[in-house]
Design a protein around this motif. Structure first.
Motif, PDB file in Angstrom:
ATOM      1  N   UNK A   1      31.818 159.357  43.351  1.00  0.00           N
ATOM      2  CA  UNK A   1      31.134 159.622  44.616  1.00  0.00           C
ATOM      3  C   UNK A   1      31.608 158.744  45.766  1.00  0.00           C
ATOM      4  N   UNK A   2      32.550 157.842  45.512  1.00  0.00           N
ATOM      5  CA  UNK A   2      33.008 156.926  46.562  1.00  0.00           C
ATOM      6  C   UNK A   2      34.485 157.157  46.872  1.00  0.00           C
ATOM      7  N   UNK A   3      34.857 156.919  48.103  1.00  0.00           N
ATOM      8  CA  UNK A   3      36.253 157.011  48.501  1.00  0.00           C
ATOM      9  C   UNK A   3      37.034 155.875  47.856  1.00  0.00           C
ATOM     10  N   UNK A   4      38.165 156.194  47.269  1.00  0.00           N
ATOM     11  CA  UNK A   4      38.987 155.172  46.618  1.00  0.00           C
ATOM     12  C   UNK A   4      39.283 154.038  47.596  1.00  0.00           C
ATOM     13  N   UNK A   5      39.134 152.805  47.101  1.00  0.00           N
ATOM     14  CA  UNK A   5      39.388 151.644  47.927  1.00  0.00           C
ATOM     15  C   UNK A   5      38.161 151.072  48.597  1.00  0.00           C
ATOM     16  N   UNK A   6      37.029 151.793  48.528  1.00  0.00           N
ATOM     17  CA  UNK A   6      35.788 151.283  49.116  1.00  0.00           C
ATOM     18  C   UNK A   6      35.359 149.994  48.411  1.00  0.00           C
ATOM     19  N   UNK A   7      34.951 149.003  49.185  1.00  0.00           N
ATOM     20  CA  UNK A   7      34.470 147.746  48.616  1.00  0.00           C
ATOM     21  C   UNK A   7      33.069 147.985  48.057  1.00  0.00           C
ATOM     22  N   UNK A   8      32.938 148.010  46.728  1.00  0.00           N
ATOM     23  CA  UNK A   8      31.663 148.348  46.095  1.00  0.00           C
ATOM     24  C   UNK A   8      30.944 147.139  45.505  1.00  0.00           C
ATOM     25  N   UNK A   9      31.577 145.987  45.493  1.00  0.00           N
ATOM     26  CA  UNK A   9      30.939 144.790  44.948  1.00  0.00           C
ATOM     27  C   UNK A   9      31.951 143.694  44.723  1.00  0.00           C
ATOM     28  N   UNK A  10      31.515 142.647  44.028  1.00  0.00           N
ATOM     29  CA  UNK A  10      32.378 141.491  43.778  1.00  0.00           C
ATOM     30  C   UNK A  10      32.187 140.968  42.359  1.00  0.00           C
ATOM     31  N   UNK A  11      33.243 140.375  41.838  1.00  0.00           N
ATOM     32  CA  UNK A  11      33.110 139.497  40.677  1.00  0.00           C
ATOM     33  C   UNK A  11      32.805 138.117  41.246  1.00  0.00           C
ATOM     34  N   UNK A  12      31.707 137.506  40.802  1.00  0.00           N
ATOM     35  CA  UNK A  12      31.212 136.282  41.425  1.00  0.00           C
ATOM     36  C   UNK A  12      31.121 135.164  40.389  1.00  0.00           C
ATOM     37  N   UNK A  13      31.764 134.048  40.698  1.00  0.00           N
ATOM     38  CA  UNK A  13      31.747 132.893  39.791  1.00  0.00           C
ATOM     39  C   UNK A  13      30.651 131.937  40.229  1.00  0.00           C
ATOM     40  N   UNK A  14      29.521 131.973  39.544  1.00  0.00           N
ATOM     41  CA  UNK A  14      28.394 131.118  39.892  1.00  0.00           C
ATOM     42  C   UNK A  14      28.443 129.774  39.184  1.00  0.00           C
ATOM     43  N   UNK A  15      29.183 129.708  38.083  1.00  0.00           N
ATOM     44  CA  UNK A  15      29.262 128.469  37.310  1.00  0.00           C
ATOM     45  C   UNK A  15      30.606 128.445  36.604  1.00  0.00           C
TER      46      UNK A  15
END
Length: 261
Positions: free
Chosen positions: A190-204
């Motif tokens: 359902x999203x256009x390729x390349x759309x920023x949909x989230x992040x990998x986040x290093x909390x620790x």
């Protein structure tokens, strides 16, 4: 907290085709831009807020949501925090009427979450849900489904990448505070390729070359942008991998399941 869109309440009796159709409708309704009153900087446990007149102001209510299981029952726990302090806890137990199916988690666990939210006396300003948000085959993961149904700003905090393409490999971990953008790929229909949909986040991260902590997969659920979703998770991290509200909810769910007969 009440249901605002009853037509989106998860119904496990639906066919798989009907579930996927409903998820597309949820994705169309979801707002993946900032529509919230919470400043991520004020959501942390050590934040101080003041009004324009210089008086103290209340920190936002940030709730963590997590699940545990006892046989065929889901135990959903919600912990509401404010400035790092626990304001309220609630939990609910509901039968899981379908097995785990990748991409359809909300139809298995969503009912228990909504029941737990309904028992709250406080209305959270934002929910941090253990599960995917926009990083989902139809942009309607557990966090999005719940967030749209109750119409509250919501963030998905997952431990594994369901779909999407990170800008760089995620194995090996990163220094604390790192965020790696994840973009829509062909698996997100359902999203256009390349759309920023989230992040990998290093909390620790460990201070050791011999072991590492994998990043969390963070994505907007509803009424939050990808950037703000990550800001909120980093702001509420307190020395553990999980942000503090969901860490407390994880512990509360484990405690609650010991009471299930």
């Amino acid at each position: 907290m009440r249901v605002v869109r009853p037509g989106f309440v998860p119904d496990p009796s639906l066919s798989r085709e009907a579930m996927e159709t409903l998820q597309r409708e949820i994705a169309e309704t979801a707002v993946f831009e900032d529509d919230l009153s919470v400043d991520p900087e004020t959501a942390s446990s050590d934040s101080e807020q003041t009004t324009l007149s210089g008086e103290a102001a209340s920190a936002p209510l940030v709730a963590g949501v997590d699940q545990a299981f006892v046989d065929d029952r889901a135990v959903s726990a919600v912990v509401v925090t404010q400035g790092g302090a626990v304001v309220e806890r609630a939990h609910a137990v509901e039968r899981t009427e379908i097995p785990y199916i990748p991409g359809l988690l909300s139809f298995r666990e969503g009912g228990a979450i909504l029941a737990a939210l309904e028992r709250l006396e406080h209305d959270p300003d934002v929910l941090l849900v253990d599960g995917s948000g926009r990083i989902h085959f139809r942009e309607a993961g557990l966090a999005t489904h719940v967030g749209v149904t109750v119409d509250v700003p919501t963030v998905g905090v997952a431990k594994n990448l369901l779909c999407g393409a990170p800008e760089r490999p995620l194995d090996g971990g990163f220094p604390e505070g790192t965020r790696v953008p994840i973009h829509a790929d062909d698996a997100i229909e359902t999203a256009t390729a390349g759309t920023h949909v989230g992040d990998a986040v290093q909390t620790r991260q460990y201070d050791s070359p011999n072991r590492h902590v994998n990043p969390l997969i963070v994505s907007p659920g509803h009424r939050v942008s990808a950037e703000t979703a990550t800001d909120l998770v980093l702001a509420t991290a307190a020395g553990y991998k999980l942000p503090e509200p969901t860490r407390l909810a994880d512990r509360a769910a484990d405690e609650a399941k010991t009471e299930v007969p």
